[in-house]
Scaffold this active site. Structure first.
Site, mmCIF file in Angstrom:
data_model
loop_
_atom_site.group_PDB
_atom_site.id
_atom_site.type_symbol
_atom_site.label_atom_id
_atom_site.label_comp_id
_atom_site.label_asym_id
_atom_site.label_seq_id
_atom_site.Cartn_x
_atom_site.Cartn_y
_atom_site.Cartn_z
ATOM 1 N N HIS A 30 0.865 -1.179 0.000
ATOM 2 C CA HIS A 30 0.000 0.000 0.000
ATOM 3 C C HIS A 30 0.901 1.228 0.000
ATOM 4 O O HIS A 30 2.009 1.199 0.524
ATOM 5 C CB HIS A 30 -0.897 -0.003 1.246
ATOM 6 C CG HIS A 30 -2.149 0.794 1.083
ATOM 7 N ND1 HIS A 30 -3.319 0.261 0.594
ATOM 8 C CD2 HIS A 30 -2.414 2.097 1.335
ATOM 9 C CE1 HIS A 30 -4.257 1.204 0.569
ATOM 10 N NE2 HIS A 30 -3.731 2.324 1.005
ATOM 11 N N ASP A 48 -13.907 2.916 7.053
ATOM 12 C CA ASP A 48 -12.889 3.646 6.290
ATOM 13 C C ASP A 48 -13.505 4.228 5.018
ATOM 14 O O ASP A 48 -13.173 5.347 4.626
ATOM 15 C CB ASP A 48 -11.709 2.735 5.934
ATOM 16 C CG ASP A 48 -10.637 3.489 5.151
ATOM 17 O OD1 ASP A 48 -10.153 4.514 5.673
ATOM 18 O OD2 ASP A 48 -10.308 3.095 4.026
ATOM 19 N N ARG A 85 -12.791 12.689 4.256
ATOM 20 C CA ARG A 85 -11.448 13.290 4.335
ATOM 21 C C ARG A 85 -11.041 13.878 2.991
ATOM 22 O O ARG A 85 -10.420 14.938 2.922
ATOM 23 C CB ARG A 85 -10.418 12.233 4.756
ATOM 24 C CG ARG A 85 -10.514 11.857 6.220
ATOM 25 C CD ARG A 85 -9.658 10.631 6.507
ATOM 26 N NE ARG A 85 -8.246 10.874 6.314
ATOM 27 C CZ ARG A 85 -7.375 9.962 5.885
ATOM 28 N NH1 ARG A 85 -7.761 8.730 5.607
ATOM 29 N NH2 ARG A 85 -6.114 10.265 5.736
ATOM 30 N N SER A 95 -6.451 4.417 8.530
ATOM 31 C CA SER A 95 -7.148 4.172 7.260
ATOM 32 C C SER A 95 -6.473 3.025 6.506
ATOM 33 O O SER A 95 -7.128 2.087 6.042
ATOM 34 C CB SER A 95 -7.131 5.461 6.422
ATOM 35 O OG SER A 95 -7.444 5.193 5.089
ATOM 36 N N LYS A 119 -7.804 -1.408 6.439
ATOM 37 C CA LYS A 119 -8.070 -2.210 5.227
ATOM 38 C C LYS A 119 -7.168 -3.445 5.215
ATOM 39 O O LYS A 119 -7.601 -4.557 4.935
ATOM 40 C CB LYS A 119 -7.791 -1.368 3.968
ATOM 41 C CG LYS A 119 -8.800 -0.254 3.732
ATOM 42 C CD LYS A 119 -8.590 0.434 2.395
ATOM 43 C CE LYS A 119 -7.534 1.499 2.361
ATOM 44 N NZ LYS A 119 -7.847 2.759 3.054
HETATM 45 N N1 URA Z 1 -4.124 5.426 1.624
HETATM 46 C C1 URA Z 1 -5.175 5.131 2.415
HETATM 47 O O1 URA Z 1 -5.807 4.091 2.252
HETATM 48 N N2 URA Z 1 -5.532 5.997 3.385
HETATM 49 C C2 URA Z 1 -4.863 7.147 3.601
HETATM 50 O O2 URA Z 1 -5.214 7.883 4.502
HETATM 51 C C3 URA Z 1 -3.755 7.462 2.783
HETATM 52 C C4 URA Z 1 -3.409 6.577 1.785
#
Ligand code: URA
Length: 434
Positions: free
Chosen positions: A83, A162, A169, A184, A188
């Protein structure tokens, strides 16, 4: 338990919430007992007052628990995901996933949409006509068992908290906060049943964390949570000042990802992808050391097998590549002509915002994205133009948006910065745990 209104007053005034209060708030957001206005008020207070380590951990676990969990061991392979903290032109997941699968890993990927000024993998995937980023649980599990990967977004099923907070956000100026970013991302990732996670920690003027110190602080918070969950994690800190690769926009980045897998990628995309793939292979325990990981990844990249896997992933989730390519031929385009000399280093953040205004991202939650809004560069920053010539082409589905984007990019190209002779490596540092 305090009411939501009382909790918000407390956070506004700088008081910490207990883990039970965080959990109550997250559940209220998901059930609708807390309104979007209240959720947005929390986000703003979190940004101005900050969240402590306990609140971040509680936010992460409550958001992960707000939906279903995928379960471990569905694939016969080690499940390793990657990620990014968010970048401009960041199509790395699209290139990396097929390579990691070809290296023998399972990649159950839950990605995000555009956030703030940055693009999101989910929006990029949805630029392919028909591609489904929301799948029922049994289909995700089946894809993992049979093909070792899927690429989806947050949904009402997976990390729904989220999904709600992320959308808010994006449009309320509440992205740049260590606790909100850490929770966040990890909420996930904790639902994916992972054996390991590689984080691409973006650092620079077009990243959410502009300094290495801030990025390191984010990594430390994430590490604490991963240690508590026994999830091995590697952080690769990468430079995020200039656009990654040659494109910014949803469809144009899909095209660049495909070209990169076919061996025609720009050096920076190749460099980041390769390093992250090596880290994924190391976490998967497939090989004994870094040299062997490097060899494995290089062999896969040079075989070109990733292109087939890329198209297979798209097809399995309903994507029709050719239909999108045909539509793209008919969108409006304008060339950006540069003056002879060094191609200026254009502020990647400003470029990304220009694409967002052309329809490539959302200004309010309900905006519908133009998948074709984007920029493709034909020259790298600091390349030398012998004669006045085309530096980039801009695209949009609406002619007025295309024209506006052309004007904005032309203006940005005029703000020339001091030329740098050689582009530095994107990799700044690597931390491994587990
Ligand atoms: N990726 C995400 O899933 N959340 C964030 O806050 C920033 C990048």
């Amino acid at each position: 338990m305090k009411t939501i209104k009382e909790l918000l007053r407390a956070k506004r005034d700088g008081h910490n919430w207990t883990a039970a209060e965080v959990e109550f708030f997250v559940n209220s957001v998901v059930t609708g007992a807390a309104s979007n206005a209240q959720a947005a008020a929390f986000l703003m207070a979190a940004c101005t007052r900050g969240l402590n380590t306990m609140e971040i951990a509680a936010l992460t676990s409550s958001m992960a628990a707000s939906g279903a969990q995928l379960g471990r061991g569905l694939s016969s392979r080690k499940a390793i995901d990657k990620h990014s903290t968010g970048g401009v032109g960041d199509k790395i997941s699209l290139v990396l996933t097929p390579i990691a699968v070809e290296c023998g890993l399972a990649v159950p990927m839950i990605s995000g949409r555009g956030l703030g000024h940055t693009g999101g993998t989910t929006d990029k995937l949805e630029s392919v006509q028909g591609f489904q980023t929301i799948l029922p649980m049994d289909q995700m599990q089946q894809l993992l068992v049979e093909h070792h990967t899927f690429m989806v977004g947050q949904s009402d099923l997976i990390a729904p908290a989220d999904k709600i907070l992320y959308r808010l956000r994006d449009v309320t100026g509440t992205v740049e906060n260590v606790g909100l970013i850490a929770s966040s991302i990890l909420s996930k990732k904790l639902t994916e049943g992972l054996d390991g996670l590689v984080m691409d920690m973006k650092v620079g003027s077009a990243a959410f964390m502009q300094s290495f110190d801030d990025s390191r602080q984010l990594a430390e918070e994430m590490l604490r949570i991963c240690k508590a969950c026994s999830l091995p994690i590697t952080f690769v800190f990468t430079r995020m000042d200039t656009v990654i690769g040659n494109s910014v926009g949803n469809w144009v980045e899909m095209v660049e990802a495909e070209q990169t897998l076919a061996g025609n990628g720009w050096e920076d995309v190749n460099e980041i992808t390769k390093q992250l793939a090596i880290e994924m292979v190391l976490l998967g325990g497939e090989v004994a050391n870094e040299d062997l990981a490097e060899k494995k990844v290089s062999d896969v990249i040079s075989s070109g097998r990733g292109v087939t896997t890329f198209h297979d992933i798209l097809k399995r989730q309903g994507g029709d590549w050719d239909a999108s390519a045909k539509k793209f031929e008919r969108v409006f385009s304008k060339d950006i002509v540069g003056l002879a000399g060094a191609v200026p280093h254009v502020d990647a953040r400003e470029l990304s915002l220009a694409v967002l205004r052309a329809g490539g991202g959302r200004q309010i939650e309900t905006d519908v994205i133009d998948p074709f809004a984007g920029i493709v560069f034909h020259k790298k920053p600091f390349d030398v133009l012998e004669h006045d010539g085309v530096v980039a082409t801009v695209y949009a589905s609406l002619p007025e948006k295309c024209l506006a984007l052309q004007r904005e990019v032309e203006q940005l190209l005029q703000t020339t910065m001091a030329p740098v002779v050689e582009e530095p490596s994107r990799i700044i540092d690597i931390w491994r745990w587990g």
